[in-house]
Design an enzyme around this catalytic site. Structure first.
Site, mmCIF file in Angstrom:
data_model
loop_
_atom_site.group_PDB
_atom_site.id
_atom_site.type_symbol
_atom_site.label_atom_id
_atom_site.label_comp_id
_atom_site.label_asym_id
_atom_site.label_seq_id
_atom_site.Cartn_x
_atom_site.Cartn_y
_atom_site.Cartn_z
ATOM 1 N N SER A 201 7.558 4.360 -0.529
ATOM 2 C CA SER A 201 6.536 4.748 0.458
ATOM 3 C C SER A 201 7.208 5.361 1.677
ATOM 4 O O SER A 201 6.634 6.197 2.366
ATOM 5 C CB SER A 201 5.712 3.535 0.871
ATOM 6 N N GLY B 244 0.815 -1.206 0.000
ATOM 7 C CA GLY B 244 0.000 0.000 0.000
ATOM 8 C C GLY B 244 0.850 1.257 0.000
ATOM 9 O O GLY B 244 2.018 1.229 -0.380
ATOM 10 N N HIS C 199 2.373 4.851 -4.762
ATOM 11 C CA HIS C 199 2.909 6.038 -5.434
ATOM 12 C C HIS C 199 3.087 5.701 -6.915
ATOM 13 O O HIS C 199 2.734 4.585 -7.348
ATOM 14 C CB HIS C 199 4.223 6.489 -4.784
ATOM 15 N N HIS D 15 4.456 2.256 -7.911
ATOM 16 C CA HIS D 15 3.511 1.134 -7.917
ATOM 17 C C HIS D 15 2.589 1.211 -9.142
ATOM 18 O O HIS D 15 2.302 0.197 -9.784
ATOM 19 C CB HIS D 15 2.612 1.186 -6.678
ATOM 20 N N GLU E 70 11.993 -2.925 -9.423
ATOM 21 C CA GLU E 70 13.458 -3.108 -9.392
ATOM 22 C C GLU E 70 14.109 -2.243 -8.317
ATOM 23 O O GLU E 70 15.274 -2.434 -8.003
ATOM 24 C CB GLU E 70 14.065 -2.758 -10.755
#
Ligand code: PAF
Length: 289
Positions: free
Chosen positions: A192, A37, A40, A43, A154
């Site tokens: 995150s 979660g 950003h 993701h 990555e």
């Protein structure tokens, strides 16, 4: 009607399997993007990549307790399910899997995946619990959903290689792919955990990738590896970081570079990986060399 359909949120493995069984019966493929979660652009780029490769995309959101040591930031880790789902609503998402800790680790849970090979060294030297926790939860996620492919950033390069290795070793029939690291305009890798940085720390954080790029340039020019890495460590300290490591490894299996300096033929086959502390925030990054 145009636009994306409302998000389907599955909170149990049974619900997730009902959804995926339906796709399977229709001969449709699906990709999984496992996350913790606090989504950003990094993701979301994995979601976009997944959409080009499969008929459906599942995003999992689960802050996995077993990959945090007791002294780490499990409690502080951002939990932003509503905001995450609002971001995902802009994409064609087959399902968001948001299990509880109890769903993933019911009473009596006592099985873990143990690792070797690419899991040795680097992160494991500083977070010895980490990859066992990641491997256990990712195995459970992949077995819960049975996706055709799964995509990992990555940015966590060692994690990607560890997952590729154990998926192969355990005959998990999911193709494991990496997605390129997304960076802020100044070059800082998106994470995150960047949310923990103060304004001053955020300004300072960019020096990590700057020093890594300088070190990579020296390595590519054939400078002695030991000297380039030592100077890089020193530069990180002078820039205000407390470095855990700055280290050169083979890209494919993360074996440590053993030679004196890189030859022209070797360029492109290595990865420079770093982990540093900036105040209370741990930053990791890696670049191809
Ligand atoms: O990279 C992450 O966000 C996590 O380590 C992962 C792969 C979702 C497992 O919890």
């Amino acid at each position: 009607m145009t636009g994306t359909p409302p998000l389907t949120i599955a909170r149990t493995i049974t619900d997730l399997r009902t959804i995926t069984k339906n796709w399977r019966q229709k001969g449709e493929t699906f990709a999984m993007v496992p996350t913790m979660g606090a989504l950003h652009a990094g993701h979301l780029s994995l979601v976009e990549q997944a959409q080009t490769l499969a008929d459906h995309v599942i995003v999992s959101i689960f802050v996995n307790p077993t990959q945090f040591a007791p002294n780490e930031d499990f409690d502080a880790y951002p939990r932003t399910e509503q905001e995450d789902c609002a971001k995902l609503a802009n994409y064609r998402i087959g399902a968001v899997f948001c299990p509880s800790a109890r769903e993933m680790y019911p009473d009596g849970f006592c099985t873990h995946v143990t690792l070797d090979g690419p899991a040795k060294g680097l992160e494991s030297d500083f977070r010895p619990h980490f990859f066992q926790g990641v491997a256990t939860v990712v195995t459970k996620l992949l077995l819960a959903a049975h996706p055709d492919l799964a995509i990992f950033g990555e940015k966590d390069f060692q994690q990607l290689r560890v997952i590729q290795r154990f998926a192969k070793d355990l005959n998990i029939p999911t193709q494991i792919l990496g997605g390129p690291t997304m960076r802020e305009a100044d070059g800082l890798a998106m994470s995150s955990r960047n949310a923990y940085l103060s304004v001053d720390e955020r300004a300072q954080a960019v020096k990590l990738i700057t020093i890594m790029r300088q070190t990579a340039n020296r390595l590519q020019k054939g400078d002695l590896c030991k000297a380039a890495l030592e100077d890089g460590m020193q530069a990180l300290k002078e820039a205000g970081f407390t470095p855990d490591y700055l280290s050169l490894h083979e890209s494919h299996d993360l074996a440590t570079f053993k030679g004196a300096s890189l030859t022209q033929e070797q360029i492109g086959q290595f990865r420079l990986l770093a982990a540093v502390w900036l105040g209370k925030t741990r930053l990791i990054d890696n670049i191809e060399v």
